[in-house]
Design an enzyme around this catalytic site. Structure first.
Site, PDB file in Angstrom:
ATOM      1  N   GLU A 120       0.888  -1.022   0.029  1.00  0.00           N
ATOM      2  CA  GLU A 120       0.112   0.001  -0.279  1.00  0.00           C
ATOM      3  C   GLU A 120       0.806   1.239  -0.080  1.00  0.00           C
ATOM      4  OE1 GLU A 120      -3.171  -0.052  -0.414  1.00  0.00           O
ATOM      5  OE2 GLU A 120      -3.371  -2.162  -0.224  1.00  0.00           O
ATOM      6  N   VAL A 174     -12.436   1.509 -13.812  1.00  0.00           N
ATOM      7  CA  VAL A 174     -13.144   0.760 -12.717  1.00  0.00           C
ATOM      8  C   VAL A 174     -12.685   1.232 -11.287  1.00  0.00           C
ATOM      9  CG1 VAL A 174     -13.228  -1.652 -11.833  1.00  0.00           C
ATOM     10  CG2 VAL A 174     -12.794  -1.481 -14.248  1.00  0.00           C
ATOM     11  N   TYR A 234       4.464   4.065  -6.990  1.00  0.00           N
ATOM     12  CA  TYR A 234       3.184   3.490  -6.772  1.00  0.00           C
ATOM     13  C   TYR A 234       2.555   3.367  -7.795  1.00  0.00           C
ATOM     14  CZ  TYR A 234      -1.153   2.584  -4.144  1.00  0.00           C
ATOM     15  OH  TYR A 234      -2.148   1.790  -3.823  1.00  0.00           O
TER      16      TYR A 234
END
Ligand SMILES: *[C@@H]1O[C@H](CO)[C@@H](O)[C@H](O)[C@H]1NC(C)=O
Ligand SMILES: *[C@@H]1O[C@H](CO)[C@@H](O)[C@H](O)[C@H]1NC(C)=O
Ligand SMILES: *[C@@H]1O[C@H](CO)[C@@H](O)[C@H](O)[C@H]1NC(C)=O
Ligand SMILES: *[C@@H]1O[C@H](CO)[C@@H](O)[C@H](O)[C@H]1NC(C)=O
Ligand SMILES: *[C@@H]1O[C@H](CO)[C@@H](O)[C@H](O)[C@H]1NC(C)=O
Length: 345
Positions: A120, A174, A234
């Site tokens: 994360e 999405v 990321y």
């Protein structure tokens, strides 16, 4: 005289062509990092998985690392009874936080390494500073982590290049967690006033089953690969899986273009900051000639995507790095290190 000149210019042209080809190939090769044959540790290593990520246990019967990932002398276990005999103990951040601080005080056998693992971004996890001075190594999507585990990477193509240009939709997005205030929600809102964007996901009451995502997205020209937060390196499955695997050209929102270009060819994606406004971006998408569109697929002639989706593979990767890592390392300021990903570059 004239023909000599022409010959010279032709040979100069040929040299230039060769040079350009060479540079292009070197550029493509740059994405192929890491040894193809994983480093084999000098002895059998045992990696203890303290918590299964998200409490979802995976099958560890057999010699998982060798059988599934060709990583030898690497034994994964989730049996805490083996703590005293483990070379490495790996802690996944989310469950670590839930279990509290007790683990921090456990006595450690000499030489045992503790690995802090998260995929994360700093925006999505809390309480990192409580874990300063405890961990020896990190496992993360950050390229400067001790065990660098990206969401995917480019590898030389080994299977036939099969894709078609049969597209019926313009752009798809999405999203599962939708917050109007997020940069990406505002971006999509602006974009969709100029462009037909189909939004899928729970948030929009158009859920997609996990196996429906790729086939659905593959009917679109473009996929909006918008990261939920912007941090160096990321770059998630939104790019690797939802766009590249599906065969839709990614329009990315995330770290700067240069950061993406460390991992993927420059002409494999469209970066929203390439354009002064969503309107300019839309114009580019709508007026693109078929020839230009196909250019976004050229990298596929030589490269293909390898996804990293299984936690067992990620943990096996600890063994491939084990001997090359600093043996007496301690993260005195884990949060400071993790936060550093906010600095662009
Ligand atoms: C190392 O592990 C392999 C299986 O992965 C096993 O066959 C072998 O006996 C082990 N060697 C030692 C010294 O424990
Ligand atoms: C590990 O060793 C320590 C000290 O020798 C002992 O107190 C502890 O019970 C052992 N833990 C396990 C899980 O065997
Ligand atoms: C193209 O996609 C449409 C819609 O999914 C499908 O009906 C059609 O058969 C496809 N054509 C080819 C040539 O694959
Ligand atoms: C790992 O980190 C702990 C906690 O800071 C430290 O006490 C230990 O010496 C380190 N272990 C190794 C093998 O470097
Ligand atoms: C890391 O970032 C968080 C959130 O922005 C902030 O609260 C914290 O003080 C930062 N910590 C360090 C050590 O920089």
């Amino acid at each position: 005289m004239a023909s000599g000149g022409r010959w010279r210019s032709r040979s100069a042209l040929r040299s230039l062509f060769l040079l350009v080809t060479l540079v292009l190939n070197i550029k493509l090769m740059l994405f192929i990092f890491g040894p193809e044959e994983p480093a084999v540790p000098p002895r059998n290593l045992t990696v203890l998985i303290w918590h299964w990520p998200f409490y979802r246990p995976l099958d560890l019967t057999g010699d998982v690392c060798a059988d599934l990932y060709n990583i030898k002398r690497c034994h994964l276990t989730a049996d805490r009874e083996k703590y005293n005999f483990s070379d490495v103990v790996v802690f996944h951040h989310v469950e670590l936080v839930k279990e509290g601080q007790v683990v921090a005080t456990m006595a450690r056998p000499p030489g045992q390494k503790w690995v802090w693992a998260t995929l994360e971004s700093p925006s999505n996890i809390r309480g990192v500073s409580k874990w300063n001075n405890i961990f020896n190594w990190t496992l993360s999507y950050r390229e400067d982590a001790d065990i660098f585990v990206p969401y995917g990477r480019m590898v030389p193509r080994s299977s036939p290049n099969t894709y078609n240009f049969n597209r019926t939709g313009m752009a798809a997005w999405v999203v599962s967690h939708y917050k109007k205030t997020q940069e990406r929600a505002q971006f999509v809102h602006e974009l969709s006033s100029h462009l037909n964007v189909d939004i899928y996901g729970r948030a929009n009451r158009r859920p997609l089953c996990p196996t429906c995502l790729i086939p659905t997205v593959s009917h679109y020209f473009f996929y909006l690969a918008l990261e939920n937060s912007v941090h160096r390196d990321y770059i998630t499955e939104k790019l690797w899986q939802n766009s590249f695997t599906a065969g839709a050209v990614p329009v990315v929102l995330g770290p700067p273009r240069e950061n993406y270009e460390r991992f993927v060819p420059s002409d494999s994606f469209i970066h929203i900051s390439d354009f002064p406004s969503p309107k300019d971006l839309t114009k580019f998408l709508l007026t693109m000639a078929p020839q230009r569109y196909r250019q976004f697929f050229r990298w596929r002639e030589e490269l293909e995507v390898k996804l990293y989706t299984d936690w067992r593979e990620r943990f096996c990767m600890i063994c491939t790095k084990y001997t090359s890592l600093q043996q007496n390392k301690v993260y005195t300021d884990l949060e400071g290190w993790f936060n550093k990903s906010d600095q662009q570059q």
